[in-house]
Design an enzyme around this catalytic site. Structure first.
Site, PDB file in Angstrom:
ATOM      1  N   GLY A 271       1.003  -1.107  -0.106  1.00  0.00           N
ATOM      2  CA  GLY A 271      -0.059   0.085  -0.034  1.00  0.00           C
ATOM      3  C   GLY A 271       0.788   1.238   0.168  1.00  0.00           C
ATOM      4  O   GLY A 271       1.972   1.120  -0.411  1.00  0.00           O
ATOM      5  N   VAL A 275       0.787   4.865   4.900  1.00  0.00           N
ATOM      6  CA  VAL A 275       0.355   4.270   5.878  1.00  0.00           C
ATOM      7  C   VAL A 275       1.304   3.103   6.436  1.00  0.00           C
ATOM      8  O   VAL A 275       1.245   2.988   7.672  1.00  0.00           O
ATOM      9  CB  VAL A 275      -0.934   3.434   4.976  1.00  0.00           C
ATOM     10  CG1 VAL A 275      -1.281   2.141   6.003  1.00  0.00           C
ATOM     11  CG2 VAL A 275      -2.103   4.335   4.431  1.00  0.00           C
ATOM     12  N   GLU A 299       5.826  -3.479   0.813  1.00  0.00           N
ATOM     13  CA  GLU A 299       5.957  -2.902  -0.513  1.00  0.00           C
ATOM     14  C   GLU A 299       4.961  -1.748  -0.687  1.00  0.00           C
ATOM     15  O   GLU A 299       3.984  -1.686  -0.506  1.00  0.00           O
ATOM     16  CB  GLU A 299       5.743  -4.024  -1.764  1.00  0.00           C
ATOM     17  CG  GLU A 299       6.195  -3.364  -2.805  1.00  0.00           C
ATOM     18  CD  GLU A 299       5.176  -3.091  -3.949  1.00  0.00           C
ATOM     19  OE1 GLU A 299       5.112  -1.855  -4.349  1.00  0.00           O
ATOM     20  OE2 GLU A 299       4.349  -3.917  -4.606  1.00  0.00           O
ATOM     21  N   CYS A 333       1.916  -0.748  -9.285  1.00  0.00           N
ATOM     22  CA  CYS A 333       2.922  -0.262  -8.388  1.00  0.00           C
ATOM     23  C   CYS A 333       4.268   0.138  -9.229  1.00  0.00           C
ATOM     24  O   CYS A 333       5.049   1.131  -8.722  1.00  0.00           O
ATOM     25  CB  CYS A 333       3.443  -1.168  -7.244  1.00  0.00           C
ATOM     26  SG  CYS A 333       2.014  -1.887  -6.535  1.00  0.00           S
ATOM     27  N   GLU A 429       4.082  10.821  -6.258  1.00  0.00           N
ATOM     28  CA  GLU A 429       3.332   9.782  -6.687  1.00  0.00           C
ATOM     29  C   GLU A 429       2.066  10.102  -7.113  1.00  0.00           C
ATOM     30  O   GLU A 429       1.349  10.510  -6.442  1.00  0.00           O
ATOM     31  CB  GLU A 429       3.422   8.707  -5.561  1.00  0.00           C
ATOM     32  CG  GLU A 429       2.729   7.424  -6.173  1.00  0.00           C
ATOM     33  CD  GLU A 429       2.802   6.350  -4.988  1.00  0.00           C
ATOM     34  OE1 GLU A 429       2.915   5.121  -5.426  1.00  0.00           O
ATOM     35  OE2 GLU A 429       2.693   6.570  -3.752  1.00  0.00           O
TER      36      GLU A 429
END
Length: 547
Positions: A271, A275, A299, A333, A429
Site C-alpha cells: 500500500g 500508511v 511494498e 505499483c 506519486e
C-alpha cells in the site's frame, strides 16, 4: 488436539514449478466464451460478503457498497464491516488455528496451495478474472496476467521455494547431528492488501500460511469482490478454518486493534508509504507489549522511471512509455511515471506516442477492444484530476490532460513535458495514467543519471533504453540503488514470479522480494538443534593433563 502426522515416509518433492501460460482470449476461443458467460452472470449478482472468523460467516449489518469503477452506479457487491469484537475474534481464531496448522508436515500445507493453484488455473479462472475486471476495471489481459497467472505462479513457486528453504541444513562434525527447524512465527500475521492486484492479496496471505502461520486479512475495500473469491478459493482447496480470517472494514480501526496486540508476529503489507510508516511507528511505540519482535514486510510507493540514452531506438522507447505508463490506467505499483529523453530523440518518440494514444480506446473492460478502463474510485479520480489541472497550467500537455467522471472514473492517457527537473509531477506519486517527460541535452547523460537517482524518495522500478553497452553499464552504476527491479530495453512493469522477484527499497519498502525464497524467510523463525551422539563423561580437557 493437533493433527497426527500423516504416515508417509520418503523425501517428498513438490512438482517443478512452471509459469502459468497467459491465455489469448482470441475470438472464438473457449476461454473467451467462458469468461463472457461468467462476466454476464456476475454483473447481475450482488454478493453479500461477510466477515469470516474461524470459518464462520458474520454479517454485522453495517454494509458498504462495492461499485464498478467504469460504471460507478453499478453496485457489484456489498460487504459487512468488521466490528471491534470481530477483529478480536479473528485474532483469537488465528492464534488457535496456528497450533494445529503449524504442526502439519510442510508438504501437506503445500498440497493445499498446489490444489488452489490448479483450481485457479482451471475451474476458478473465469471467476477470479471476471471479479477483477468488474471490481478493479482491468482489461482481460491485465486481469489474466494478475488474478489468474501471477497468483497461480505465487502458489506453485512458493511451494518450490519453501522446499529449497527447508532443505538448507547445517554441516555436522563427527559425533553430532546439526539441524535447523524452520518454525512459523509465534503469534499471527496481519496481511493488508491493496486494490490494484488480486494476486497481491492472495500472496500476502498464502505465503505466511504456507510456512505455518495463521493470518488476519484486511483486503482493500475497493477490491473486496475479487478478494472474497480468492478467500473462497483457499477454502475450496482445503485450507482449515481460522488459518486465514477474512476481515473487511475500516482500515484504521482494524489496524489499531491488530497492531497493538501482544500476539502480533508479523505484518505483510502492500500500500502507500504513508500508511506503512504509520504502522511501523505504531509497532515501534508498542514494542514492550509483544511476545516477540514483529516481522515487518512492506511494498509501498513508487515514482518509477525510464531514462533513454541518445543511442536508444525511438519506436521501442515509445511503446515502453505507452505500455508502461497507461496499462491498467497507470495504477500498477511499477507503472512508469517519469521519463528522461534526450533532445535528439524526443520529437520522433513523441510522434510515435501520439499515434498510439490516438488509437487507444477507453471504457467498459467487458468490451475487449478497450485498452484502458477507469481509475479505482472517486478519491483517486479527484487526486489525479488535480495533477492534470496543475499540468495544464504549469507544463505542456501533449496528449490527454482531461478527466470525465460522469459514468465512470475515466482519466485520459496523458503525456506531460516540463522544463523543470524538480517539477512536482516528476517527484510526487500520482498513481494514474500520467507520464511526465523531462527532455535533456544529449551531452548531459551522466548528469541526467544522477538526476534520476536523486529526484525521488522511492526506489521501486526503473528502466534504461540504450543500444550502446557502455551506456547500459553507466546506468547500472549510477542507478544501482534507484530501483529494486531494473529493466534494460524494456518497460518497468510486468515482473513475473520466479523470473523477476518484485520489491523496492528506500521509500518503496523493505525489498523482501515477493515471489522468492527471500520473502518466505521472513515468515519463519529458525531453531538450531545440536544432537551429540555420545556425550562426554569427564569434565576435564586434554590440555589439563600433567606433562
Amino acid at each position: 488436539m493437533n493433527t497426527p502426522a500423516a504416515p508417509v515416509n520418503g523425501t517428498r518433492r513438490v512438482p517443478p514449478p512452471v509459469n502459468e501460460p497467459v491465455k489469448s482470449y482470441a475470438p472464438g476461443s473457449p476461454e473467451k466464451t467462458d469468461l463472457k458467460r461468467r462476466l454476464a452472470a456476475m454483473s447481475g449478482e450482488c454478493p453479500d460478503i461477510p466477515v469470516v472468523v474461524g470459518g464462520k460467516e458474520i454479517r454485522t449489518g453495517n454494509t458498504v457498497d462495492v461499485r464498478s469503477p467504469h460504471d460507478h452506479q453499478h453496485v457489484i457487491a456489498k460487504f459487512h464491516k468488521a466490528r471491534p469484537e470481530d477483529v478480536a475474534a479473528a485474532i483469537a481464531a488465528a492464534t488457535e488455528a496456528r497450533k494445529d496448522w503449524a504442526s502439519w508436515k510442510w508438504e501437506d500445507r503445500a498440497a493445499v496451495m498446489l490444489r488452489a493453484a490448479e483450481l485457479l488455473a482451471t475451474t476458478w479462472r473465469s471467476t477470479l478474472n471476471a471479479a477483477t475486471m468488474l471490481g478493479q476495471s482491468k482489461t482481460i489481459f491485465q486481469s489474466e496476467i494478475d488474478a489468474a497467472c501471477e497468483m497461480t505462479d505465487f502458489l506453485r513457486f512458493n511451494t518450490h521455494f519453501a522446499q529449497e528453504l527447508y532443505a538448507e541444513q547445517p554441516f555436522s562434525s563427527p559425533g553430532m547431528w546439526n539441524q535447523t527447524d524452520y518454525r512459523g512465527l509465534e503469534g499471527f500475521v496481519y496481511a493488508v492488501s491493496p486494490f490494484n492486484f488480486t494476486a497481491i492479496g492472495g500472496n500476502l496471505t498464502s505465503a505466511p500460511a504456507l510456512m505455518g502461520n495463521a493470518v488476519v486479512w484486511k483486503p482493500a475495500s475497493t477490491a473486496t469482490l475479487s478478494s472474497w473469491y480468492m478467500y473462497q478459493l483457499f477454502v475450496e482447496a482445503g485450507l482449515p478454518p481460522g488459518v486465514i480470517n477474512f476481515v473487511p472494514g475500516d482500515a484504521s480501526a482494524i489496524s489499531g486493534a491488530v497492531l497493538t496486540h501482544p500476539d502480533l508476529a508479523g505484518v505483510h503489507f502492500t500500500g502507500s508509504t504513508e500508511v506503512f510508516n504509520s504502522m511501523w511507528e505504531t509497532i515501534g511505540k508498542n514494542m514492550d507489549r509483544y511476545r516477540s519482535y514483529p516481522r515487518i514486510v512492506g511494498e509501498t510507493g513508487g515514482k518509477d522511471f525510464l531514462v533513454a540514452h541518445p543511442s536508444a531506438e525511438a519506436k521501442a522507447l515509445a511503446v515502453a512509455i505507452v505500455r508502461g505508463g497507461f496499462e491498467y490506467q497507470g495504477q500498477k505499483c511499477s507503472a512508469l511515471s517519469r521519463t528522461y529523453i534526450p533532445k535528439s530523440l524526443w520529437k520522433e518518440t513523441l510522434g510515435y506516442i501520439k499515434e498510439m494514444v490516438a488509437d487507444i480506446k477507453m471504457g467498459d473492460v467487458a468490451d475487449f477492444r478497450n485498452f484502458m478502463g477507469a481509475v479505482i474510485d472517486k478519491k483517486s479520480f479527484e487526486r489525479i484530476s488535480e495533477y492534470l489541472g496543475d499540468a495544464n497550467k504549469n507544463a505542456t500537455v501533449h496528449t490527454g490532460g482531461k478527466a470525465n467522471g460522469e459514468k465512470g472514473w475515466f482519466i485520459e492517457p496523458t503525456i506531460v513535458e516540463t522544463k523543470d527537473p524538480k517539477y512536482r509531477l516528476l517527484c510526487e506519486e500520482i498513481f494514474g495514467p500520467v507520464v511526465t517527460v523531462y527532455v535533456y541535452d544529449d551531452a548531459k547523460w551522466i548528469e541526467t543519471l544522477q538526476l534520476v537517482d536523486s529526484t525521488s524518495p522511492y526506489a521501486l522500478t526503473g528502466a534504461v533504453f540504450a543500444r550502446e553497452r557502455k551506456a547500459v553499464l553507466e546506468a547500472h552504476t549510477y542507478l544501482r540503488n534507484a530501483a529494486g527491479n531494473f529493466y534494460i530495453n524494456d518497460k518497468p512493469t510486468g515482473a513475473v514470479v520466479g523470473q523477476q522477484p518484485f520489491g523496492g527499497a528506500r521509500g518503496s519498502g523493505t525489498n523482501d522480494k515477493a515471489g522468492s525464497k527471500m520473502n518466505l524467510m521472513r515468515w519463519v523463525s529458525a531453531r538450531t538443534i545440536k544432537e551429540t551422539f555420545v556425550p562426554p563423561t569427564d569434565y576435564r580437557y586434554p590440555f589439563m593433563a600433567e606433562e
